[in-house]
Design a protein around this motif. Structure first.
Motif, PDB file in Angstrom:
ATOM      1  N   ALA A  45       0.849  -1.295  -0.012  1.00  0.00           N
ATOM      2  CA  ALA A  45       0.128   0.086   0.163  1.00  0.00           C
ATOM      3  C   ALA A  45       0.732   1.227  -0.123  1.00  0.00           C
ATOM      4  CB  ALA A  45      -0.902  -0.110   1.109  1.00  0.00           C
ATOM      5  N   GLU A  50      -2.939   3.876   2.462  1.00  0.00           N
ATOM      6  CA  GLU A  50      -2.922   3.797   4.005  1.00  0.00           C
ATOM      7  C   GLU A  50      -3.640   4.888   4.629  1.00  0.00           C
ATOM      8  OE1 GLU A  50       1.197   3.856   5.039  1.00  0.00           O
ATOM      9  OE2 GLU A  50       1.398   1.946   4.124  1.00  0.00           O
ATOM     10  N   LYS A  55      -6.873  -0.625   8.267  1.00  0.00           N
ATOM     11  CA  LYS A  55      -5.497  -1.616   8.520  1.00  0.00           C
ATOM     12  C   LYS A  55      -6.128  -2.968   8.133  1.00  0.00           C
ATOM     13  CE  LYS A  55      -3.729   0.809  12.329  1.00  0.00           C
ATOM     14  NZ  LYS A  55      -2.288   1.119  11.839  1.00  0.00           N
TER      15      LYS A  55
END
Length: 59
Positions: A45, A50, A55
């Motif tokens: 990523a 991000e 997550k």
């Protein structure tokens, strides 16, 4: 190609625009309000991914 689950509060329209403006990703689809399908040039990523994704969301 990756499916990203967007973090809570990240609206699909804004997240898609940010991802599309990123130099290393192209948004292919936004199938749901909390998901985006992107084609990425890097295996991991990037910074924009991000920022808008939860997550562990890439699959």
């Amino acid at each position: 190609m990756r499916h990203l689950r967007l973090r809570p509060g990240a609206e699909a329209g804004w997240a898609g625009a940010l991802l599309a403006a990123s130099a290393d990703t192209c948004v292919l689809d936004v199938p749901a309000d909390d998901e985006a399908v992107v084609h990425a040039l890097r295996p991991g990523a990037g910074a924009v991914e991000e920022a808008v994704a939860g997550k562990g969301s890439a699959r």
